[in-house]
Design an enzyme around this catalytic site. Sequence first.
Site, mmCIF file in Angstrom:
data_model
loop_
_atom_site.group_PDB
_atom_site.id
_atom_site.type_symbol
_atom_site.label_atom_id
_atom_site.label_comp_id
_atom_site.label_asym_id
_atom_site.label_seq_id
_atom_site.Cartn_x
_atom_site.Cartn_y
_atom_site.Cartn_z
ATOM 1 N N HIS A 217 6.811 -7.213 4.817
ATOM 2 C CA HIS A 217 5.492 -7.299 5.447
ATOM 3 C C HIS A 217 5.472 -6.571 6.783
ATOM 4 O O HIS A 217 4.592 -5.754 7.059
ATOM 5 C CB HIS A 217 5.024 -8.748 5.629
ATOM 6 C CG HIS A 217 3.668 -8.781 6.248
ATOM 7 N ND1 HIS A 217 3.475 -8.753 7.620
ATOM 8 C CD2 HIS A 217 2.432 -8.754 5.700
ATOM 9 C CE1 HIS A 217 2.174 -8.718 7.872
ATOM 10 N NE2 HIS A 217 1.522 -8.713 6.729
ATOM 11 N N HIS A 281 0.711 2.516 8.859
ATOM 12 C CA HIS A 281 -0.006 2.593 10.137
ATOM 13 C C HIS A 281 0.742 3.465 11.160
ATOM 14 O O HIS A 281 0.305 4.555 11.445
ATOM 15 C CB HIS A 281 -0.332 1.221 10.752
ATOM 16 C CG HIS A 281 -1.136 0.352 9.857
ATOM 17 N ND1 HIS A 281 -2.365 0.721 9.369
ATOM 18 C CD2 HIS A 281 -0.888 -0.884 9.318
ATOM 19 C CE1 HIS A 281 -2.844 -0.252 8.586
ATOM 20 N NE2 HIS A 281 -1.967 -1.229 8.535
ATOM 21 N N ASP A 332 -6.316 0.038 2.422
ATOM 22 C CA ASP A 332 -5.864 -1.185 3.091
ATOM 23 C C ASP A 332 -6.806 -2.377 2.875
ATOM 24 O O ASP A 332 -6.729 -3.050 1.862
ATOM 25 C CB ASP A 332 -5.669 -0.859 4.585
ATOM 26 C CG ASP A 332 -4.933 -1.932 5.358
ATOM 27 O OD1 ASP A 332 -4.642 -2.979 4.774
ATOM 28 O OD2 ASP A 332 -4.643 -1.739 6.546
HETATM 29 ZN ZN ZN Z 1 -1.918 -3.711 5.228
#
Ligand code: ZN
Length: 468
Positions: A217, A281, A332
């Site tokens: 994550h 990101h 996303d």
């Molecule tokens: Zn994400």
Amino acid sequence: MKSEAKTFLASQAWVQGAWAKDVLLTVAGNGTWQSVEPGATVQQYEGATRLPGPVLPGLVNAHSHAFQRAMAGLTERRSAGVHASDDFWSWRDRMYTAANRITPEQLEAIAGQLYAELLAGGYTQVCDFHYLHNDISGTPYANPIEMSLALVRAAQRTGIGLTLLPTLYMRSGFKATGLREDQRRFSSTPESVMRMVEDIQRQTKGDARINAGVAVHSLRAASPAALLELTGAAKAAGLPVHIHIAEQTQEVDDCIAHTGQRPIDWLLNNADVDARWNLVHATHATPAELQGVQSKGASIVICPATEANLGDGVFDLPAYAAAGGKWSIGSDSHVTRSWPEELRLLEYSQRLTLRQRNIAARVLGHESSAAGLFEAALAGGQAATGRLLGGLAPGQRADFVTLNPDSPALLGVPADHVLDALVFSSPGAAFAEVYVSGAAVTREDKANGVGDRLRESFQRAMQGLWQA
Ligand code: ZN
């Protein structure tokens, strides 16, 4: 199932970074390109199916949390109460409300609608970064991949390719030893993630459009030992690895406070990062970190619309392009579901920051901003999926879209400006047909009413989630 080769004729197709004319496209029986021949002669046209508009390769959507489609448009009001201002963290609290309600049936319905929309938006493969593993009480389902299979069924129903990324999520922050109560559904271990990968591979054997990788994550959500254990196992199995990183300044500050290093620096110094890695990101990265990502051969997944929606910040495209870094795009949280919109936003965020025009064209070394952005996003798809999804070339999977030449954005536009108009004349041109592995997936949906049924299921799921 093997089938015969089939041949298409495109009057205009995107081949090796530019428009080519009269392109004969032959799909082998296994759904990959057997040959791509620009400048075909009239004699070669015989037996070929004529495609109605300009042809582009399909793009990989390299970052998706399918369930978040259910929140699009529902987090756009000022929040009352504990948060002094609306930011990523207040948004996340709301996102958890949906995450903690959603059933496997609802997830399948939401993902079905989403995946149909992503196909219509020009994507032919989606990487689902999936951490909703457990039931609503936080207990593993009797079948631990119950929620994963909801995504698999949604992909199979719509025809989109799926790279499913079961995600490691073990703790709520750098100093925490476990999860918060509202994160109970995410609980997983390196062993449970690898078991999910094996179960998914077993369940989808024979469906060449579906594969698996792993995700961590974030650095805050897994200990270094767990991260290294999972990514070591992924390396041994040759799987793609995805991780959220440096999305928020608070996460960067927490990482520095805890480890003495910035997140990307920490990752590059401690993990065995290579070309299978996808850093999602990387918004708050120094030029040296971006250079480091490039030197490992890893990729970055940029999610322009979500990064704008969440107030993350602006990705440093000029610095990363100067380093020659590889990247892909992802939708996303799915506030947009079309790649032309993502590419437009990526370029516009640079223009607004730098007060210049055609940044992508300049930094990526193309005449056209749209072409530079499209080529880069196309090239990044292979790292994200571990599959040959790199465009109209022999050996690549035959994923492509045809554009509707009557779309307002394309009317009267010279042939060599079609991609520029698709990205920068809004609303973008419609994709007429979408093909995955050489098969027209959207046309079949229209013919057999799948689209209507997906919409009805989605509406029911939304009512169940938000009007209960
Ligand atoms: Zn994400």
